[in-house]
Design a protein around this motif. Structure first.
Motif, PDB file in Angstrom:
ATOM      1  N   GLY A 507      44.035  36.918  39.332  1.00 40.12           N
ATOM      2  CA  GLY A 507      45.387  37.428  39.492  1.00 40.12           C
ATOM      3  C   GLY A 507      45.390  38.854  39.990  1.00 40.12           C
ATOM      4  O   GLY A 507      44.354  39.457  40.268  1.00 40.12           O
ATOM      5  N   LEU A 508      46.595  39.436  40.090  1.00 37.42           N
ATOM      6  CA  LEU A 508      46.705  40.822  40.515  1.00 37.42           C
ATOM      7  C   LEU A 508      46.269  41.785  39.425  1.00 37.42           C
ATOM      8  O   LEU A 508      45.894  42.924  39.715  1.00 37.42           O
ATOM      9  N   ARG A 509      46.301  41.339  38.168  1.00 38.84           N
ATOM     10  CA  ARG A 509      45.944  42.231  37.064  1.00 38.84           C
ATOM     11  C   ARG A 509      44.627  41.876  36.413  1.00 38.84           C
ATOM     12  O   ARG A 509      43.910  42.756  35.932  1.00 38.84           O
ATOM     13  N   SER A 510      44.263  40.596  36.373  1.00 39.00           N
ATOM     14  CA  SER A 510      43.088  40.187  35.621  1.00 39.00           C
ATOM     15  C   SER A 510      42.515  38.905  36.205  1.00 39.00           C
ATOM     16  O   SER A 510      43.147  38.239  37.021  1.00 39.00           O
ATOM     17  N   VAL A 511      41.293  38.611  35.768  1.00 39.32           N
ATOM     18  CA  VAL A 511      40.662  37.328  36.069  1.00 39.32           C
ATOM     19  C   VAL A 511      40.531  36.561  34.758  1.00 39.32           C
ATOM     20  O   VAL A 511      40.479  37.149  33.680  1.00 39.32           O
ATOM     21  N   GLU A 512      40.485  35.260  34.883  1.00 40.38           N
ATOM     22  CA  GLU A 512      40.429  34.403  33.697  1.00 40.38           C
ATOM     23  C   GLU A 512      39.222  33.491  33.796  1.00 40.38           C
ATOM     24  O   GLU A 512      39.010  32.832  34.817  1.00 40.38           O
ATOM     25  N   ILE A 513      38.405  33.483  32.729  1.00 41.86           N
ATOM     26  CA  ILE A 513      37.193  32.673  32.682  1.00 41.86           C
ATOM     27  C   ILE A 513      37.310  31.699  31.517  1.00 41.86           C
ATOM     28  O   ILE A 513      37.687  32.080  30.406  1.00 41.86           O
TER      29      ILE A 513
END
Length: 731
Positions: A507-513
């Motif tokens: 995303g524009l703010r964070s990545v998700e794993i």
């Protein structure tokens, strides 16, 4: 079903009762005020005190001939602009045009009122359009820059009619000669002044005409000043009673403003309304609340009530659509349909809100402060819903574009759709944010804020971002870097720092794993600073399945390191096993031999999995199989110790004895049996076995049988396996 119908009926009755109660309150609170106003007795000051100076009729004013000439021109050639390059041009044109408009309204209504039908015919509408053009030309001479942009057209219309009546009073009640300067007179006046002034005030009034227009600095024509237009209602309130007492004279329009504020429509009421009985019309035009008529109030309450009911129903559906999407209840391939459904839910809200505003402002023709209040409320609701509609539109557009691109690629994979969405959606959301900011800017202008003030207010969010949102900006730029450099893509198996898992979102703010224990959100700035290990690989052919890298490191026996023969057997068995597995691509196996560190079997390869369950199952099966191979190699190399009492003939017979046993064991091969070590208490034969094609259970059973046969054969050959020798401790 019956209970639902009863509940619906009760709800409908409550709504009707509420609206009826509201209408009753409005009537009861407004009628006494109106009644008191109608019976109020008040004597004006000019009637109490006589003046020694006589009133100068309009016909005797020096500008009357010019006014007659201009009125004739406008009546026969209704084209051109009301504003001119002098106060005389603008003022006389305005007064002549407004007088003509007031007279034409009465003439058109009188000539077509008895035509057949409930609505105006084509001829009547054509004549009305001509009158509207004249009226618009007159209104254009007013500088309404002090009015909020959202209500400016309506308030300028009202101010134009009020100014017309104020001019009626001034021109027909003036006790002094009124000289209106033309361009030459204005130049002569400025020549006599120390400072040029591009404004002129009508004698005996506060009406100012000026060429200094705030919104058009290059203007050279004269307009009614913004202050004059803003104070038109106050000026009219001061002279309204005197205007009613004026006699019928040329250019005088007695009922112009009264008809404008008491009837629906802008200038011309609907024909069916004018055909109502006079008594009924008188009742409907009764002012009951804030100067608004009963007809206007009732219809506006009904319109607003219907709008609120519609908004409540649609908002309920919208909220329900978000609840149905919680917890991944909707498949990823249905998100575009759900997004378009939300857009279609909000679209009627926007249309209905604007329609209700136009109905109240244009058709019912609200005036004064109620017009301002209702228009502000409608504008806020309209732009708020419009902003929501913009966000939903670009959300749906992004989902549809993402799905269309994936379908065009020919491979409808979930991970491919997620990856494409993570590229397209940030762009759509940025565009929707920009459009939303533009709409909010437009709303602030509609509410009356100046562009300079709006720009000044826009610096406040920038200051807040600079002071308190530095982390947000760093995450935003880091997210753009991740999207541009693309070290990772959605669906890939990777390590970010010490976190390993499938990348589900950038995303524009964070990545998700998605790790084995749950989903972890990592800020983009942190992800950019960490060491990123992308364990995924892509095939050379476009559209090929995405592969993940797998690395296993298994420790061998630390107490008894493997010999070179054992390492060679282990690598041969492990490589053959890895090559036979179809779910392990391009495997590479080796044994790490680092001084001071235990020996480790290292397995590296590519796999194709899409979730943690498949990854763990494959890792477990591979780890188990390799550990079994290590165990096999460990048991396939053993030491056979015999005592020192063993004769040379017995020692020479041992390899043949072992060979005979192995020959009788299916799946086993004896590669060596050598006397390699003469120990302190025994002769040690090192036996090297090799087996293939046996299951792990079969291998263990075979080892058990070999050991038993060895014990039996050694006993028959009278070869002794020594017991541990006791060591005498000499004192």
């Amino acid at each position: 079903m019956t209970l639902l119908m009863l509940a619906g009926v009760r709800r409908g009755k409550r709504i009707v009762a509420f609206l009826a109660g509201l209408l009753s309150v409005c009537l009861l609170s407004g009628l006494p005020l109106w009644a008191g106003f109608q019976h109020q007795e008040h004597q004006l000051l000019d009637q109490r005190y006589a003046s020694s100076q006589p009133v100068i009729p309009l016909e005797q004013q020096p500008f009357h001939a010019e006014l007659e000439r201009r009125a004739d021109l406008w009546r026969h050639t209704p084209l051109g602009r009301v504003v001119g390059d002098s106060p005389q041009d603008t003022l006389l044109n305005f007064y002549a045009v407004m007088a003509d408009v007031g007279q034409l309204i009465e003439d058109v209504e009188a000539s077509h009122l008895n035509d057949r039908g409930l609505f105006w015919n084509r001829q009547a509408r054509a004549e009305m359009a001509e009158v509207e053009v004249l009226f618009d030309a007159a209104v254009a001479s007013l500088d309404g820059s002090l009015f909020p942009l959202g209500v400016r057209p309506y308030l300028k219309d009202e101010a134009a009619i009020q100014l017309k009546h104020v001019l009626d009073f001034i021109f027909n009640s003036s006790r002094q000669v009124v000289t209106i300067p033309d361009a030459a007179a204005m130049k002569a006046m400025n020549d006599e002044r120390s400072k040029d002034t591009q404004s002129w005030t009508l004698p005996g009034s506060s009406i100012v005409l000026t060429s200094q227009v705030l919104e058009d600095p290059a203007n050279s024509n004269f307009y009614f000043s913004a202050a004059t237009v803003a104070n038109a209602s106050a000026m009219y309130a001061q002279v309204s009673r005197q205007v009613e007492d004026l006699g019928d004279q040329p250019f005088f329009t007695r009922n112009f403003y009264a008809d404008f504020i008491h009837t629906p429509g802008r200038l011309f009421p609907p024909k069916w309304y004018l055909n109502l009985p006079a008594g009924l019309r008188a009742g409907l035009e009764t002012e009951v609340l804030f100067g608004q008529t009963l007809f206007r109030l009732v219809l506006s309450v009904l319109a607003i009530g219907c709008l609120l009911v519609l908004l409540a129903v649609l908002f309920r559906k919208l909220i329900h659509s978000f609840r149905s999407d919680s917890g991944e209840a909707v498949g990823i391939w249905l998100r575009d349909s759900l997004a378009w459904t939300r857009f279609l839910i909000v679209l009627p809200m926007v249309i209905a809100t604007k329609a209700a505003e136009l109905f109240v402002d244009d058709y019912l023709n609200y005036t004064g402060m109620p017009l301002v209040v209702l228009t502000v409320l409608f504008e806020v609701a309209y732009f708020s819903l419009f902003v929501l509609l913009v966000f939903l539109f670009f959300e749906a557009l992004g989902r549809s574009v993402s799905e269309g691109l994936v379908r065009l690629s020919g491979r409808e994979d979930v991970w491919r759709l997620s990856r494409t969405s993570n590229r397209v959606m940030p762009t759509c959301r940025i565009v929707s944010g920009v459009v939303a900011v533009a709409l909010i800017y437009k709303l602030l202008l509609q509410l009356g804020l100046s562009p300079t003030l709006v720009l000044a207010l826009s610096t406040v969010p920038g200051l807040a971002i600079g002071l308190g949102a530095s982390k947000l900006l760093s995450n935003l730029f880091a997210g753009l870097s991740l999207q541009t450099d693309r070290p990772l893509r959605v669906g890939e198996f990777c390590e970010i720092g010490d976190k390993r898992g499938f990348l589900t979102k950038i995303g524009l703010r964070s990545v998700e794993i998605e790790t084995v224990t749950g989903r972890i959100t990592i800020p983009n700035a942190v992800a950019e600073d960490c060491i990123v290990n992308n364990l995924s690989r892509h095939g050379p052919v476009a559209g090929a399945s995405q592969l993940q890298g797998l690395e296993l490191s298994l420790e061998l026996d630390a107490d008894s390191p493997f010999s070179p023969d054992q390492i060679a057997d282990l690598l041969a068995l492990a490589r053959r096993y890895a090559d036979e597995r179809t779910d392990l691509i391009n495997p590479c196996l080796t044994v790490e031999l680092e001084p001071g560190s235990p020996q480790r079997l290292l397995c590296i390869g590519l796999i194709h999995v899409v979730n943690w369950r498949d990854y763990i199952d494959l890792q477990e099966s591979l780890t188990l199989a390799l550990n079994q191979l290590i165990y096999r190699v460990d048991l396939s190399h053993f030491v056979l110790s015999v005592s020192y009492d063993t004769t040379d003939q017995q020692l020479a017979a041992i390899p043949a004895l072992v060979q005979g046993i192995i020959d009788r064991t299916a799946g086993f091969e004896l590669k060596a049996c050598r006397l390699l070590v003469i120990g302190e208490f025994s002769y040690d034969f090192k036996c090297h076995l090799f087996s293939e094609g046996l299951s792990f259970i079969q291998f263990k059973d075979s080892i058990d049988w070999i050991n038993r046969e060895l014990l039996r054969e050694l006993a028959v050959a009278e070869i002794v396996i020594p017991f541990p020798t006791a060591i005498e401790i000499k004192g």
